[in-house]
Structure formats: C-alpha cells, structure tokens
Motif scaffolding. Structure first.
Motif, mmCIF file in Angstrom:
data_model
loop_
_atom_site.group_PDB
_atom_site.id
_atom_site.type_symbol
_atom_site.label_atom_id
_atom_site.label_comp_id
_atom_site.label_asym_id
_atom_site.label_seq_id
_atom_site.Cartn_x
_atom_site.Cartn_y
_atom_site.Cartn_z
ATOM 1 N N ARG A 23 0.830 -1.217 0.000
ATOM 2 C CA ARG A 23 0.000 0.000 0.000
ATOM 3 C C ARG A 23 0.863 1.266 0.000
ATOM 4 N NH1 ARG A 23 -3.211 -3.296 3.522
ATOM 5 N NH2 ARG A 23 -2.326 -2.369 5.422
ATOM 6 N N ALA A 24 2.034 1.179 0.612
ATOM 7 C CA ALA A 24 2.899 2.359 0.689
ATOM 8 C C ALA A 24 3.662 2.623 -0.609
ATOM 9 C CB ALA A 24 3.900 2.191 1.839
ATOM 10 N N TRP A 25 3.797 1.610 -1.446
ATOM 11 C CA TRP A 25 4.560 1.763 -2.689
ATOM 12 C C TRP A 25 3.802 1.016 -3.789
ATOM 13 C CZ3 TRP A 25 7.622 5.397 -3.889
ATOM 14 C CH2 TRP A 25 8.649 5.279 -4.820
ATOM 15 N N PRO A 26 2.662 1.572 -4.222
ATOM 16 C CA PRO A 26 1.748 0.844 -5.113
ATOM 17 C C PRO A 26 2.244 0.753 -6.553
ATOM 18 C CG PRO A 26 0.911 3.052 -4.676
ATOM 19 C CD PRO A 26 2.128 2.884 -3.818
ATOM 20 N N ALA A 27 2.185 -0.455 -7.097
ATOM 21 C CA ALA A 27 2.525 -0.660 -8.501
ATOM 22 C C ALA A 27 1.359 -0.211 -9.376
ATOM 23 C CB ALA A 27 2.826 -2.136 -8.756
ATOM 24 N N ALA A 28 1.664 0.150 -10.618
ATOM 25 C CA ALA A 28 0.622 0.603 -11.541
ATOM 26 C C ALA A 28 -0.289 -0.547 -11.944
ATOM 27 C CB ALA A 28 1.260 1.228 -12.778
ATOM 28 N N SER A 29 0.284 -1.744 -12.104
ATOM 29 C CA SER A 29 -0.489 -2.928 -12.475
ATOM 30 C C SER A 29 -0.210 -4.028 -11.466
ATOM 31 C CB SER A 29 -0.093 -3.399 -13.882
ATOM 32 O OG SER A 29 -0.671 -4.667 -14.168
ATOM 33 N N VAL A 30 -1.275 -4.567 -10.867
ATOM 34 C CA VAL A 30 -1.151 -5.671 -9.921
ATOM 35 C C VAL A 30 -2.141 -6.751 -10.315
ATOM 36 C CG1 VAL A 30 -1.353 -6.408 -7.524
ATOM 37 C CG2 VAL A 30 -0.436 -4.147 -8.049
ATOM 38 N N GLN A 31 -1.619 -7.936 -10.581
ATOM 39 C CA GLN A 31 -2.464 -9.086 -10.882
ATOM 40 C C GLN A 31 -2.060 -10.249 -9.988
ATOM 41 O OE1 GLN A 31 -2.585 -10.094 -15.043
ATOM 42 N NE2 GLN A 31 -3.531 -8.151 -15.627
ATOM 43 N N TYR A 32 -3.018 -11.132 -9.725
ATOM 44 C CA TYR A 32 -2.736 -12.302 -8.903
ATOM 45 C C TYR A 32 -2.807 -13.565 -9.738
ATOM 46 C CZ TYR A 32 -2.657 -9.881 -4.423
ATOM 47 O OH TYR A 32 -2.308 -9.079 -3.368
ATOM 48 N N ASP A 33 -1.843 -14.443 -9.525
ATOM 49 C CA ASP A 33 -1.854 -15.785 -10.075
ATOM 50 C C ASP A 33 -1.807 -16.714 -8.870
ATOM 51 O OD1 ASP A 33 -1.486 -18.219 -11.249
ATOM 52 O OD2 ASP A 33 0.130 -17.586 -12.584
ATOM 53 N N GLY A 34 -2.970 -17.179 -8.431
ATOM 54 C CA GLY A 34 -3.029 -17.838 -7.132
ATOM 55 C C GLY A 34 -2.669 -16.823 -6.065
ATOM 56 N N SER A 35 -1.702 -17.171 -5.222
ATOM 57 C CA SER A 35 -1.247 -16.231 -4.188
ATOM 58 C C SER A 35 -0.023 -15.440 -4.622
ATOM 59 C CB SER A 35 -0.921 -16.997 -2.893
ATOM 60 O OG SER A 35 0.173 -17.876 -3.117
ATOM 61 N N TRP A 36 0.393 -15.622 -5.875
ATOM 62 C CA TRP A 36 1.533 -14.857 -6.373
ATOM 63 C C TRP A 36 1.043 -13.492 -6.857
ATOM 64 C CZ3 TRP A 36 4.947 -18.405 -9.972
ATOM 65 C CH2 TRP A 36 5.271 -19.586 -9.287
ATOM 66 N N GLN A 37 1.665 -12.442 -6.360
ATOM 67 C CA GLN A 37 1.323 -11.099 -6.821
ATOM 68 C C GLN A 37 2.293 -10.699 -7.929
ATOM 69 O OE1 GLN A 37 1.571 -6.777 -4.915
ATOM 70 N NE2 GLN A 37 -0.072 -7.935 -3.937
ATOM 71 N N VAL A 38 1.746 -10.310 -9.045
ATOM 72 C CA VAL A 38 2.548 -9.887 -10.207
ATOM 73 C C VAL A 38 2.439 -8.371 -10.315
ATOM 74 C CG1 VAL A 38 2.932 -10.159 -12.682
ATOM 75 C CG2 VAL A 38 2.057 -12.087 -11.329
ATOM 76 N N ARG A 39 3.547 -7.685 -10.046
ATOM 77 C CA ARG A 39 3.566 -6.226 -9.969
ATOM 78 C C ARG A 39 4.384 -5.651 -11.128
ATOM 79 N NH1 ARG A 39 2.527 -4.119 -4.976
ATOM 80 N NH2 ARG A 39 4.248 -2.620 -4.998
#
Length: 260
Positions: A23-39
C-alpha cells in the motif's frame, strides 16, 4: 544473527509488513496468479514495483508454467522477469530457481522500531508538505535522479491511499538537500525514499528529517515504524540502528542472469 538465519521469522508479522508495504509503494499494475502477486510499473524501475511476489509457502502448483506466463507479461513491459523471495515464498520454488541457474542479485532488510521507545525531539523541526509535485522535484534533485522518472514517481505518490507526509529540508542557496516520505497506515508508519544530497552528508540531516517524519507519524497514532534498506548499505543500517530499528526479516531478488 539476523532474523532470517535464526529460524524465528514471525510469519504473521511478515504478512502484515508485506501488506502495508504494497500500500505504501503501489505498482501501476497488480495481478494475482493464485497467491503470487505480479507487480509491474512501466514508467519506474523500482524492483518492488516490477516483480513477482509469492505470498503463500504452500503455493507451488504449476510453478514453471506460471513463471513462463509471468515472463511473457514482463516481456510485454520490456522488463526481465524478477522474483522477490520473502519468508512467504514456497521453498520448492526457490530450490527450483536455484537449480535452473537463477541468481540472487540483491538482498533487503526490513526493519521496525517501537515509536514509544525512540527518543524524538519535543517539536517538529520540519512540517510535512502535501504538494506531490514539489516533493517529486525535491526528491529527484536530492537523489540526482533522471528527470524522466518524474511523471511515474508523481503517479506512484498520488496512488498511495494511506495518509502520507512529504518532508523536505531546503538550503536557501542550494534548494532541496534532504527528503523523506512517511506513510501512516493505521498504527504502522512506513519510511520511504529517505535521501540526503551527496554534498550534505555526515551533517546529521538524515536523523533530522527522519525524526520529524517519525514524530509526525507518532502524533497521528502510529505505534511502530518500518523501513526497508539494501543489506550492503552500511551507513543507512548504522543510522537506523542508532534509532532502535531492528531486522524483522530479509527478502531477496532473483533473476535468470543475476541482475535487474
């Protein structure tokens, strides 16, 4: 002995610090693949904004397929695939990366401190600004960073949802000489982007501006502070140690060729 090698890593604490860090350093695009966060963030090179972060030690299913899918997404952004290993990463995934010749190329220590025990000045020497444009200009000047980052950095700061304090120390003749961002997320205060101009170091400006940021956060109800620092930055680690910051955990970046 650090928190990682002592086998006493507090996983609930890691999860919470990871969440506030996102939340403090938000990526422009965030997607989830299962529990993996892709930033991914096209306009800014920050590793934290451009990485895959596995967040469940048990989520290793179809790892090779998922990594290839992520690689194609990163390729579309013109970036190499980076995996960020925290204590939440599945051990079999890290073993797989190591076995396939991936390399760790940077390690970061996540530190925290109890704000009740830190000795801070009774008054704030510097008040926070809420002018993002002003802070971006000051920060880029202090860090001597490429001005091409200005639009992306402004976008990142504008996307931060929790209350933020933007602190700058200016010299009448030189302009901005120190800067720091403090993000207050309920009872946690995140310290980001602390920088002192190269020509102004060893004058106590780091402690000075950090103390103002921490006092601001404490006045707003924060009880703990956290920050992240590359493990090779001995000067920063010494500075934070003086204030009582201690390591909670470490994380590491992996890539196929050992660089970002």
């Amino acid at each position: 002995m650090n928190a990682e090698t002592s086998n006493t890593v507090d996983l609930p604490a890691v999860r919470r610090l990871e969440a506030v860090g996102f939340r403090a350093w938000p990526a422009a695009s965030v997607q989830y693949d299962g529990s993996w966060q892709v930033r991914l963030t096209a306009g800014h090179p920050s590793l934290r904004l451009n990485c895959v972060v596995p967040l469940d030690p048990g989520d290793f299913r179809d790892a090779a397929i998922r990594l290839e899918k992520a690689r194609k997404r990163f390729e579309a952004y013109g970036r190499p695939l980076i995996v960020r290993e925290t204590p939440l990463a599945p051990p079999p995934l890290i073993a797989m990366l190591d076995g396939e010749g991936w390399q760790r190329f940077e390690s970061v220590s996540v530190l925290s401190a109890d704000l009740a025990t830190i000795e801070l000045p009774d008054t704030m020497d510097h008040l926070p600004s809420h002018d993002i444009g002003y802070f971006v200009d000051a920060s880029l000047k202090v860090e001597e960073a490429d001005l091409i980052r200005k639009p992306a950095l402004a976008e990142i700061l504008s996307a931060i949802k929790p209350p933020s304090g933007l602190f700058v120390i200016e010299d009448p003749g030189k302009g901005a000489i120190a800067s720091v961002l403090c993000v207050q997320d309920n009872d946690l205060a995140g310290v980001m982007m602390l920088a002192v101009a190269q020509s102004e170091r060893r004058r106590g400006l780091g402690i000075e501006i950090l103390s103002s940021a921490l006092r601001w956060a404490r006045m707003r109800g924060a009880r703990s502070a956290w920050l992240q620092v590359v493990t090779t930055n001995e000067a920063a680690l010494a500075l934070y140690g003086k204030l009582g910051f201690a390591e909670v955990y470490r994380y590491h970046y992996w890539s196929r060729d050992g660089q970002s």
